[in-house]
Scaffold this motif. Structure first.
Motif, PDB file in Angstrom:
ATOM      1  N   ALA A   4     -21.198 -22.166   8.263  1.00 40.16           N
ATOM      2  CA  ALA A   4     -20.715 -22.775   7.021  1.00 40.16           C
ATOM      3  C   ALA A   4     -19.525 -23.684   7.291  1.00 40.16           C
ATOM      4  O   ALA A   4     -19.439 -24.785   6.743  1.00 40.16           O
ATOM      5  CB  ALA A   4     -20.338 -21.691   6.020  1.00 40.16           C
ATOM      6  N   ARG A   5     -18.610 -23.247   8.124  1.00 41.51           N
ATOM      7  CA  ARG A   5     -17.428 -24.070   8.443  1.00 41.51           C
ATOM      8  C   ARG A   5     -17.839 -25.338   9.182  1.00 41.51           C
ATOM      9  O   ARG A   5     -17.345 -26.421   8.894  1.00 41.51           O
ATOM     10  CB  ARG A   5     -16.445 -23.254   9.277  1.00 41.51           C
ATOM     11  N   SER A   8     -19.438 -27.747   6.794  1.00 44.20           N
ATOM     12  CA  SER A   8     -18.487 -28.401   5.888  1.00 44.20           C
ATOM     13  C   SER A   8     -17.792 -29.592   6.528  1.00 44.20           C
ATOM     14  O   SER A   8     -17.325 -30.479   5.825  1.00 44.20           O
ATOM     15  CB  SER A   8     -17.451 -27.392   5.384  1.00 44.20           C
ATOM     16  N   ILE A   9     -17.746 -29.628   7.857  1.00 44.01           N
ATOM     17  CA  ILE A   9     -17.137 -30.782   8.533  1.00 44.01           C
ATOM     18  C   ILE A   9     -18.195 -31.690   9.157  1.00 44.01           C
ATOM     19  O   ILE A   9     -17.872 -32.598   9.911  1.00 44.01           O
ATOM     20  CB  ILE A   9     -16.094 -30.351   9.586  1.00 44.01           C
TER      21      ILE A   9
END
Length: 80
Positions: A4-5, A8-9
């Protein structure tokens, strides 16, 4: 959390070759080995970094407070 992290980028792990074997043409790591490496990083590095305190080092203690916008103006003296 790691996927997920990264998503997100803008990093998509699905572009890596599946499995743990690196791609022989590009040298890209396999998806499973990249995730294993990231899990190891999260387990061993993030907690010690987050528990670091600047106040323990007098030379770095000044970095705890955010910088003043105009440090030359004495707000306390002007308020009197």
């Amino acid at each position: 959390m790691i996927r997920a992290r990264l998503a997100s980028i803008g990093i998509d792990l699905d572009q890596l070759p599946p499995g743990s074997t690196p791609d022989p043409q590009t040298g890209s790591p396999g998806r499973d080995s990249a995730l294993a490496s990231l899990r190891g990083f999260m387990r061993t590095t993030v907690l010690p970094l987050s528990s670091y305190a600047f106040a323990a080092d007098a030379a770095l203690g000044q970095q705890v407070a955010p910088p003043s916008l105009y440090p030359s103006i004495d707000v306390v003296r002007e308020a009197r």
